[in-house]
Design a protein around this motif. Structure first.
Motif, PDB file in Angstrom:
ATOM      1  N   ASP A  15     -18.589 -36.758  89.181  1.00  0.00           N
ATOM      2  CA  ASP A  15     -18.476 -36.308  90.577  1.00  0.00           C
ATOM      3  C   ASP A  15     -17.424 -37.066  91.379  1.00  0.00           C
ATOM      4  O   ASP A  15     -16.950 -36.573  92.394  1.00  0.00           O
ATOM      5  N   LEU A  16     -17.098 -38.263  90.966  1.00  0.00           N
ATOM      6  CA  LEU A  16     -16.149 -39.079  91.737  1.00  0.00           C
ATOM      7  C   LEU A  16     -14.691 -38.725  91.457  1.00  0.00           C
ATOM      8  O   LEU A  16     -13.794 -39.287  92.056  1.00  0.00           O
ATOM      9  N   GLY A  21     -16.290 -32.816  88.934  1.00  0.00           N
ATOM     10  CA  GLY A  21     -17.694 -32.695  89.334  1.00  0.00           C
ATOM     11  C   GLY A  21     -18.191 -31.261  89.379  1.00  0.00           C
ATOM     12  O   GLY A  21     -19.308 -31.011  89.839  1.00  0.00           O
ATOM     13  N   ILE A  22     -17.412 -30.305  88.875  1.00  0.00           N
ATOM     14  CA  ILE A  22     -17.822 -28.896  88.942  1.00  0.00           C
ATOM     15  C   ILE A  22     -19.147 -28.653  88.233  1.00  0.00           C
ATOM     16  O   ILE A  22     -19.974 -27.874  88.700  1.00  0.00           O
ATOM     17  N   ILE A  42     -29.355 -30.225  82.721  1.00  0.00           N
ATOM     18  CA  ILE A  42     -29.121 -31.638  82.420  1.00  0.00           C
ATOM     19  C   ILE A  42     -27.756 -32.086  82.918  1.00  0.00           C
ATOM     20  O   ILE A  42     -26.755 -31.413  82.681  1.00  0.00           O
ATOM     21  N   ASP A  43     -27.721 -33.239  83.566  1.00  0.00           N
ATOM     22  CA  ASP A  43     -26.459 -33.876  83.954  1.00  0.00           C
ATOM     23  C   ASP A  43     -26.038 -34.764  82.790  1.00  0.00           C
ATOM     24  O   ASP A  43     -26.595 -35.829  82.575  1.00  0.00           O
ATOM     25  N   ILE A 127      -8.121 -33.926  89.600  1.00  0.00           N
ATOM     26  CA  ILE A 127      -9.095 -34.797  88.939  1.00  0.00           C
ATOM     27  C   ILE A 127      -8.793 -36.262  89.258  1.00  0.00           C
ATOM     28  O   ILE A 127      -9.148 -37.154  88.518  1.00  0.00           O
ATOM     29  N   GLY A 128      -8.144 -36.469  90.411  1.00  0.00           N
ATOM     30  CA  GLY A 128      -7.939 -37.830  90.890  1.00  0.00           C
ATOM     31  C   GLY A 128      -9.195 -38.306  91.588  1.00  0.00           C
ATOM     32  O   GLY A 128     -10.121 -37.525  91.838  1.00  0.00           O
ATOM     33  N   ILE A 129      -9.256 -39.576  91.889  1.00  0.00           N
ATOM     34  CA  ILE A 129     -10.448 -40.112  92.549  1.00  0.00           C
ATOM     35  C   ILE A 129     -10.606 -39.457  93.912  1.00  0.00           C
ATOM     36  O   ILE A 129      -9.725 -39.504  94.759  1.00  0.00           O
TER      37      ILE A 129
END
Length: 160
Positions: A15-16, A21-22, A42-43, A127-129
């Motif tokens: 998620d970060l 985080g999709i 499930i995560d 997909i960067g922070i």
């Protein structure tokens, strides 16, 4: 029959890292849907080897992952495990050690690979922070949910 564990939907990602985080965003939607009450959600985070534990006693795994496939951001692709190497140029698991394809190879070697594995890949934009999904990837959530509902209904084939 193991009932609840026949089908599992597993999100993969972090998620970060923005669009990575999709998977969790999709799980949050699925958790609110009555038709998903008998499907284990499930995560899987970014632990490729940990995913194998969830494969046991399961007929069908559906993995949702942000995957760089060379598509337009927000594009959703559904494919079987055999096509992972063809379709995914990079998934976020690779950054943390091993790829999805290698995870499936290990699961097969230890006899834990389910009969059916479906991957729902979403081309990320960012997909960067970051703590936020991009708008284009957020807009793909209804399409992803629709694919999951179709896949789970095909497999349960017991009217609702």
């Amino acid at each position: 029959m193991t009932g609840k564990s026949r089908i599992k939907v597993i999100s993969v990602g972090n998620d970060l890292y923005g669009d990575d985080g999709i998977g969790n965003a999709v799980l949050l939607v699925l958790e609110q849907m009555p038709e998903m009450k008998n499907i284990e959600l499930i995560d899987g985070a970014t632990d490729a080897l940990g995913l194998i534990d969830h494969f046991e006693n399961t007929e069908h795994i559906i993995l949702v992952d942000a995957a760089q496939m060379g598509e337009v951001p927000g594009t959703v692709r559904v494919f079987p495990k055999d096509e992972v190497k063809l379709n995914i140029k990079m998934d976020h698991l690779t950054v943390h050690g091993i790829s999805l394809a290698e995870t499936f190879d290990i699961a097969k070697a230890v006899d834990k690979l389910p009969k059916k594995v479906t991957i729902i890949g979403v081309e990320p934009k960012n997909i960067g922070i970051s703590e936020k999904l991009s708008d284009v990837v957020t807009q793909s959530i209804p399409e992803i949910v629709s694919h999951i509902i179709n896949l789970t209904h095909k497999n349960t084939s017991s009217g609702g």
